[in-house]
Design a protein around this motif. Structure first.
Motif, PDB file in Angstrom:
ATOM      1  N   LEU A  63       0.819  -1.211   0.000  1.00  0.00           N
ATOM      2  CA  LEU A  63       0.000   0.000   0.000  1.00  0.00           C
ATOM      3  C   LEU A  63       0.856   1.266   0.000  1.00  0.00           C
ATOM      4  CD1 LEU A  63      -2.695   1.529   0.205  1.00  0.00           C
ATOM      5  CD2 LEU A  63      -2.550   1.242   2.684  1.00  0.00           C
ATOM      6  N   ASP A  64       1.800   1.374   0.927  1.00  0.00           N
ATOM      7  CA  ASP A  64       2.605   2.589   1.025  1.00  0.00           C
ATOM      8  C   ASP A  64       3.388   2.858  -0.259  1.00  0.00           C
ATOM      9  OD1 ASP A  64       1.697   3.119   3.589  1.00  0.00           O
ATOM     10  OD2 ASP A  64       3.392   2.106   4.548  1.00  0.00           O
ATOM     11  N   GLY A  65       3.903   1.813  -0.885  1.00  0.00           N
ATOM     12  CA  GLY A  65       4.630   1.982  -2.142  1.00  0.00           C
ATOM     13  C   GLY A  65       3.739   2.486  -3.259  1.00  0.00           C
ATOM     14  N   PHE A  66       2.514   1.965  -3.328  1.00  0.00           N
ATOM     15  CA  PHE A  66       1.571   2.409  -4.353  1.00  0.00           C
ATOM     16  C   PHE A  66       1.215   3.879  -4.148  1.00  0.00           C
ATOM     17  CE2 PHE A  66      -2.887   2.310  -6.207  1.00  0.00           C
ATOM     18  CZ  PHE A  66      -2.478   2.225  -7.524  1.00  0.00           C
ATOM     19  N   LEU A  68       3.062   6.096  -2.638  1.00  0.00           N
ATOM     20  CA  LEU A  68       4.264   6.866  -2.985  1.00  0.00           C
ATOM     21  C   LEU A  68       4.363   7.060  -4.498  1.00  0.00           C
ATOM     22  CD1 LEU A  68       6.952   8.253  -2.345  1.00  0.00           C
ATOM     23  CD2 LEU A  68       8.013   5.972  -2.318  1.00  0.00           C
ATOM     24  N   ALA A  69       4.108   6.009  -5.264  1.00  0.00           N
ATOM     25  CA  ALA A  69       4.144   6.118  -6.730  1.00  0.00           C
ATOM     26  C   ALA A  69       3.124   7.146  -7.216  1.00  0.00           C
ATOM     27  CB  ALA A  69       3.877   4.754  -7.365  1.00  0.00           C
ATOM     28  N   ILE A  74       1.662  12.673  -9.322  1.00  0.00           N
ATOM     29  CA  ILE A  74       0.913  13.924  -9.205  1.00  0.00           C
ATOM     30  C   ILE A  74       1.848  15.110  -8.944  1.00  0.00           C
ATOM     31  CG2 ILE A  74      -1.253  12.797  -8.591  1.00  0.00           C
ATOM     32  CD1 ILE A  74      -0.860  13.616  -5.698  1.00  0.00           C
ATOM     33  N   THR A  75       2.946  14.868  -8.243  1.00  0.00           N
ATOM     34  CA  THR A  75       3.936  15.927  -8.046  1.00  0.00           C
ATOM     35  C   THR A  75       4.560  16.321  -9.378  1.00  0.00           C
ATOM     36  OG1 THR A  75       4.375  15.192  -5.789  1.00  0.00           O
ATOM     37  CG2 THR A  75       6.064  16.557  -6.833  1.00  0.00           C
ATOM     38  N   ASN A  76       4.849  15.352 -10.237  1.00  0.00           N
ATOM     39  CA  ASN A  76       5.374  15.662 -11.572  1.00  0.00           C
ATOM     40  C   ASN A  76       4.398  16.512 -12.371  1.00  0.00           C
ATOM     41  OD1 ASN A  76       7.803  14.348 -11.231  1.00  0.00           O
ATOM     42  ND2 ASN A  76       7.207  12.524 -12.377  1.00  0.00           N
ATOM     43  N   VAL A  77       3.112  16.221 -12.248  1.00  0.00           N
ATOM     44  CA  VAL A  77       2.105  17.018 -12.957  1.00  0.00           C
ATOM     45  C   VAL A  77       2.179  18.472 -12.492  1.00  0.00           C
ATOM     46  CG1 VAL A  77      -0.385  17.429 -13.180  1.00  0.00           C
ATOM     47  CG2 VAL A  77       0.528  15.115 -13.449  1.00  0.00           C
ATOM     48  N   VAL A  78       2.227  18.667 -11.200  1.00  0.00           N
ATOM     49  CA  VAL A  78       2.251  20.029 -10.647  1.00  0.00           C
ATOM     50  C   VAL A  78       3.532  20.760 -11.058  1.00  0.00           C
ATOM     51  CG1 VAL A  78       2.405  21.320  -8.478  1.00  0.00           C
ATOM     52  CG2 VAL A  78       0.678  19.545  -8.752  1.00  0.00           C
ATOM     53  N   LEU A 130      10.536   5.480  -9.662  1.00  0.00           N
ATOM     54  CA  LEU A 130       9.919   4.900  -8.469  1.00  0.00           C
ATOM     55  C   LEU A 130       8.590   4.232  -8.807  1.00  0.00           C
ATOM     56  CD1 LEU A 130      10.553   7.442  -5.591  1.00  0.00           C
ATOM     57  CD2 LEU A 130      11.115   5.014  -5.589  1.00  0.00           C
ATOM     58  N   ALA A 131       7.777   4.884  -9.615  1.00  0.00           N
ATOM     59  CA  ALA A 131       6.490   4.298 -10.011  1.00  0.00           C
ATOM     60  C   ALA A 131       6.724   2.951 -10.691  1.00  0.00           C
ATOM     61  CB  ALA A 131       5.734   5.248 -10.929  1.00  0.00           C
TER      62      ALA A 131
END
Length: 172
Positions: A63-66, A68-69, A74-78, A130-131
């Motif tokens: 869960l935590d890895g998903f 994080l991905a 979404i950070t890349n989008v911003v 990472l994704a």
């Protein structure tokens, strides 16, 4: 003039081949858990919202890895695609999908292929890497009018009592 969109499926990591019979570059639909437009100020809230929409224990220790991905995408989008996008989180019987769409200028050619691990002192370049490491599948459709990144993570196998009595194991 017709716009072209490059569609590319980044191959799954070894041992993480798609389990759905759906074309690997498409979100197979399923039950919508979240559909949210976001911007810079929404990243933390959206990450928490994703966590809340996934049932406790649904993805086990992945869960935590998903999450994080998803956060990296979404950070890349911003940062790189105009500052806002749309996230759709959905579930099928065998997987959870997250699709992130933006209306940015598209991903440059040199960043469209499965990335290698970034160097220790490189600035940036870890989001998609990472994704790719944390998800069972990463898909990408990009062009001059925007990009859609799909992230898929398979649900852990659930064994019934009869499966256990008949000698089945969680390993397959």
């Amino acid at each position: 003039m017709e716009e072209t969109v490059d569609r590319e499926v980044l191959r799954p990591a070894p041992g993480r081949e798609p389990s759905d019979a759906v074309a690997s570059h498409q979100n197979p639909g399923g039950s919508a858990l979240l559909d949210q437009v976001f911007g810079h100020d929404d990243i933390t809230l959206l990450r928490h919202e994703v966590l809340q929409r996934l049932e406790p224990g649904l993805l086990g220790d992945r869960l935590d890895g998903f999450v994080l991905a998803i956060n990296e995408v979404i950070t890349n989008v911003v940062l790189h695609a105009g500052g806002s996008g749309r996230l759709v989180l959905s579930r099928t019987a065998t997987a959870v999908w997250c699709t992130v769409t933006d209306s940015g200028p598209g991903i440059p050619e040199e960043h469209r292929h499965p990335p290698e691990a970034p160097g220790a002192f490189e600035d940036g370049g870890r989001g998609i890497w990472l994704a790719y490491q944390l998800c069972d599948e990463v898909t990408m459709a990009t062009g001059p009018i925007g990009t859609t990144i799909g992230l898929r993570i398979d649900l852990p196998a659930r064994l019934s009592t009869s499966d256990l009595l008949n000698g089945a194991s969680a390993g397959g």
